[in-house]
Motif scaffolding. Sequence first.
Motif, PDB file in Angstrom:
ATOM      1  N   GLU C  53     -33.175 -24.698   2.645  1.00 59.66           N
ATOM      2  CA  GLU C  53     -32.957 -23.253   2.442  1.00 59.66           C
ATOM      3  C   GLU C  53     -33.358 -22.839   1.027  1.00 59.66           C
ATOM      4  N   ILE C  54     -33.001 -23.689   0.054  1.00 62.36           N
ATOM      5  CA  ILE C  54     -33.368 -23.388  -1.339  1.00 62.36           C
ATOM      6  C   ILE C  54     -34.890 -23.409  -1.487  1.00 62.36           C
ATOM      7  N   ASP C  55     -35.506 -24.433  -0.914  1.00 62.63           N
ATOM      8  CA  ASP C  55     -36.963 -24.536  -1.030  1.00 62.63           C
ATOM      9  C   ASP C  55     -37.656 -23.330  -0.381  1.00 62.63           C
ATOM     10  N   ALA C  57     -36.405 -20.398  -0.193  1.00 61.35           N
ATOM     11  CA  ALA C  57     -36.176 -19.269  -1.105  1.00 61.35           C
ATOM     12  C   ALA C  57     -37.167 -19.322  -2.269  1.00 61.35           C
ATOM     13  N   ARG C  60     -40.500 -18.183  -0.980  1.00 64.05           N
ATOM     14  CA  ARG C  60     -40.514 -16.726  -0.797  1.00 64.05           C
ATOM     15  C   ARG C  60     -40.503 -15.968  -2.126  1.00 64.05           C
ATOM     16  N   ASP C  62     -37.690 -15.649  -3.880  1.00 58.08           N
ATOM     17  CA  ASP C  62     -36.392 -14.982  -4.018  1.00 58.08           C
ATOM     18  C   ASP C  62     -35.783 -15.281  -5.383  1.00 58.08           C
ATOM     19  N   LYS C  63     -34.872 -14.423  -5.771  1.00 58.96           N
ATOM     20  CA  LYS C  63     -34.082 -14.680  -6.978  1.00 58.96           C
ATOM     21  C   LYS C  63     -33.180 -15.871  -6.676  1.00 58.96           C
ATOM     22  N   LEU C  64     -33.213 -16.885  -7.520  1.00 52.37           N
ATOM     23  CA  LEU C  64     -32.450 -18.102  -7.261  1.00 52.37           C
ATOM     24  C   LEU C  64     -31.081 -18.053  -7.919  1.00 52.37           C
ATOM     25  N   ALA C  68     -29.223 -23.279  -8.131  1.00 53.94           N
ATOM     26  CA  ALA C  68     -30.137 -23.475  -7.003  1.00 53.94           C
ATOM     27  C   ALA C  68     -30.701 -24.886  -6.969  1.00 53.94           C
ATOM     28  N   ARG C 109     -23.056 -20.551  -2.486  1.00 49.17           N
ATOM     29  CA  ARG C 109     -23.722 -19.263  -2.673  1.00 49.17           C
ATOM     30  C   ARG C 109     -24.600 -19.287  -3.933  1.00 49.17           C
ATOM     31  N   GLY C 111     -26.248 -21.744  -4.806  1.00 48.17           N
ATOM     32  CA  GLY C 111     -27.394 -22.614  -4.551  1.00 48.17           C
ATOM     33  C   GLY C 111     -27.123 -24.102  -4.672  1.00 48.17           C
TER      34      GLY C 111
END
Lengths: 102, 486, 489
Positions: C53-55, C57, C60, C62-64, C68, C109, C111
């Motif tokens: 999920e982190i990877d 993000a 994408r 996304d703000k980490l 994270a 939440r 990360g």
Amino acid sequence: MRGQYMRMAEVPIDIDHVAKLARIELTEEEAARFSSQFSRLFEFIDELAQLDVSAIPATAQVIPRINVLRADEVRPSIGTDAALENAPDREGPYFKTPRILE
Amino acid sequence: MSTKVANAAATDYEPVIGLEVHVELKTNSKMFCGCRNEFGAEPNSLVCPICLGFPGTLPVINRKAVEYLCKTGLALGCSIAAHSKFDRKNYFYPDMPKNYQISQYDMPLTTGGSVTLPSGKRVRLNRIHLEEDTGKNVHAGGRMAGAEYTLIDYNRAGVPLMEIVTEPDLSSPDEAEAYLVQLKAVLSALGVSDVKMHEGSLRCDANVSIRPAGSSALGTKAEVKNMNSFRSVVSALEYEIARQKASLAAGERIVQETRNWDEARKLTYSTRSKEQAHDYRYFPDPDLVPLSLEPATLERWRAELPELPLAKRGRFMESYGLSDYDATILSADIPTAVFFEAVVAASGEPKAAANWMLNDVPRALEKHGLTIESTRMKPGQLAELIKLVKSGTISGKAAKEICEAMVADGEDPQAVIAQRGLAQVSDEAAIAKLVDEALAANPDSIASYKAGKTKALEFVVGQVMKASRGKANVEIVRAALIKRLE
Amino acid sequence: MRTGHEIREAIARKQTSALEVVEQALESAGRLETELHAYIRLLPERARIKAREIDAAVTRGDKLGPLAGVPIAVKDIFTVAGEIATAGSKILENFRSPYSATVVEKLERAGAVIIGKTNMDEFAMGSSCENSAFFPTRNPWDVTRVPGGSSGGSAATVGAGTVPIGLGTDTGGSIREPASFCNIVGVKPTYGRVSRFGMIAFASSLDQAGPMTADVRDAAQTLEVIAGFDEFDSTSVDVPVSDYTAALRDDLSGVRVGIVAEFEAEIGASDPALAALYKAAYADLERLGATLVEVHLPHARYGLATYYLIAPAECSSNLARYDGARYGRRVQNGGDVFEMFERTRAAGFGDEVKRRIILGTYALSAGYYDAYYVRAQKIRTLIKRDFDTSFAACDVIACPAVSCAPFELGQKMQDPVSMYLMDYFTIPMSLAGIPALSVPAGYVTGLPVGLQIVAPAFEEARMLGIAHAYEAATGHARRREPPLAGAAR
């Protein structure tokens, strides 16, 4: 029998009575060993009696907060199956235990 | 001489009764978690990790439960504690998920106060405190002692529970009942509880002792439990008082113990529970912080209090000219009182409204298995019925029939009258014709009347009413008859 | 890469992936486990899912979150939804929690990736991790020695470098003592700073969750994530959470550091080598610009006895729920429900837990409550006042975290009081509810020792800032590697 250990250990705790209150079945060996271990601890605890604390307020909690309340709002329950997932024994939607004898 | 006095005194004991009433509060959610507070749901469906006492969970106090308890306290003249806290009452029992109950020990939310009975007697309260209810054990195979195993439903665990404790001020089983009736009326007016004893939302334990009449010392008390109706409270207290008197008369001593009321056998029996072994080890619950309610909050709650039953009774007597008895009954139940006042407002006839609300309406409700809240009859309809009787449109007898139909089906009185042809005949010509026919059929009665027997007049009135199938206006019939005979 | 902040940066810059980091951590944990025994349970599947999920993000853009992709180890006292939480006890060996602790939710939440649940003394009662119902954890600096306790598993795995961040709990020293023994940073926050919801209770008025980390910056970052009011914990406090990482500093000019006269006398008499190490640490603080002032904690000597009345009393009530009726282990050999309770608890609890339940039940029982429990609460007031007085003269207190270096397994198991004495320097802060941490301060006969830094309530920023300056200047933990080091280092 255990009463004898108790006197030997000179600890004020009536281990049998307290174990009954705490609902823990203790072996005689445990009761005797705990008694003697408590006697060492009570050397420290008895020191507390030296202090005059008559004018000192008790601290039950260290945080100075009051009136922490929640709104009367319903949140979802977890459901009967989730509630019973960990139950050692169940019957239908109920938790099941041995009978209660007063 | 002294023996004689002692014997005389021994035959004359008076009971001393104190009650502990547990009331489940009608909050939306439980005391310390968000599970729905509701009676009668599927077993273990209204539970969560918190009310099941799962590892790591913590309680958070429901504000509404505190409000409901304080409003009860304010209504009963109790002092609301400036500082209050929750304590843990520690004992093991399988219906208690944490094996301790969060309750209040030495700093309850309210102290003092009283409940005033209709007789004027004030029953002093010792305290009201807030705690959590336990779950329910179902003993498989019937009674606890003979059961093979126990089934547990924790839906009720954590429901907010208010415990109202009286001083030992009650001096008879009837007075205990009057207290319960009054307390229930107050709680129902406040809207803080369903106060249904059969559903367990109001539960009562009694401390009972006896002492020589006139003495101020207290005797050894027995705690009587397991009474499930006001009626059984009275029966249990009567039994227990008689039992204690008999024990003393037999030279026995009363032992302090807990006794259960057996409704089937109509007696109390000792639970032989090891009460002396109980050591609840109360200590302040470290998971909760103290309560210290703002005076402004309490003032706001005080301002929100509704009119209480005794005040309402007084107002009903004064404004509507009702008797003490009628006013007491009409003010005790809020929906009934509200309905009654709506009928009065729509009809302008308080006494007639009270008569209907005390007699025919409850009779019809009971017959059809309804309540004043579930009937489809509207106050305006009952007011209309009262007006129709007053104007002579219908007879009193027909009105009773219409009332029942209204309660059962919620129909307008006019519709019932039209359907069933219940309109009263007040047409003088039609009545005169009936009168003539009745006199022609009963010539003897004319002679009797003229001989001074007024009974004969009523006989003929009856004959006319019979001929009209009850619809003739009886006053017009009587007037027409007298006119014809003189 | 040995710290959480370094790992997060590397993932954010796509120099590595969260999955790669997690695989390394799982490999290291697995490889060391035969000697270290830090984990009750690894959670590889859950960890890989979170890492992916982190990877995703990162891909994408996304703000980490602030943690994270950072692999973390969580003490088995915290609940994770769908996972078993034992609190180191047989009585909960099969308890699968339907919900997550607030701190676990906050970490995920942010990360963080939980790779496993770490070993601990049963219900956090102990100072060596030997009271675990499953197995004792070893110290990465010497596997014949204990890692400290009760958060021994988290300390050992962070100390070995498998993960940079562990989550622990501290009731009387259970974060600080193992942090000292395993050469890492361990922070016990102010009571109420971090939610206790989902943290299996030992002594409710003392328990606090806190970070156990490779360095002070990670501790500051982790605390920032887990701190704050929680509507599910009435005793969590709504004081705003500071920007702890922004408060990290490099010099100590203008800082008044209190040195506790009574503690110095105590350690000087009991362990001169350790006393000398602490003297050197205070001198380092002075060199960084701090002024040392002598302060007094005259009632701290009563801390142990006070603690051993209050904590067992609360535990006797908190642990009453483990009865075999609703969850966990049940032992039933005929008899009624109460016999089932008594047998379940006899078989399900270990020695130390039984000892404390008996002691606490006694302290609360009729006729003894005032003499023991209430008296202890009053002395708690005196101990708290000692700190209030001291903090009028200083900004923080520096003192020993431990009274000895890591000891050998079995050395103190026969004598509970000698084990209790391990918490001599950490208990007073727990009773007062104030924040304290342990930061690596050097070595005695090759074994690590931590310096304790203590601040007034809710002054974690100050405390962490000063610890950071000390760590930056001394670098004790950076100087050496434990013999049992993970591949992540």
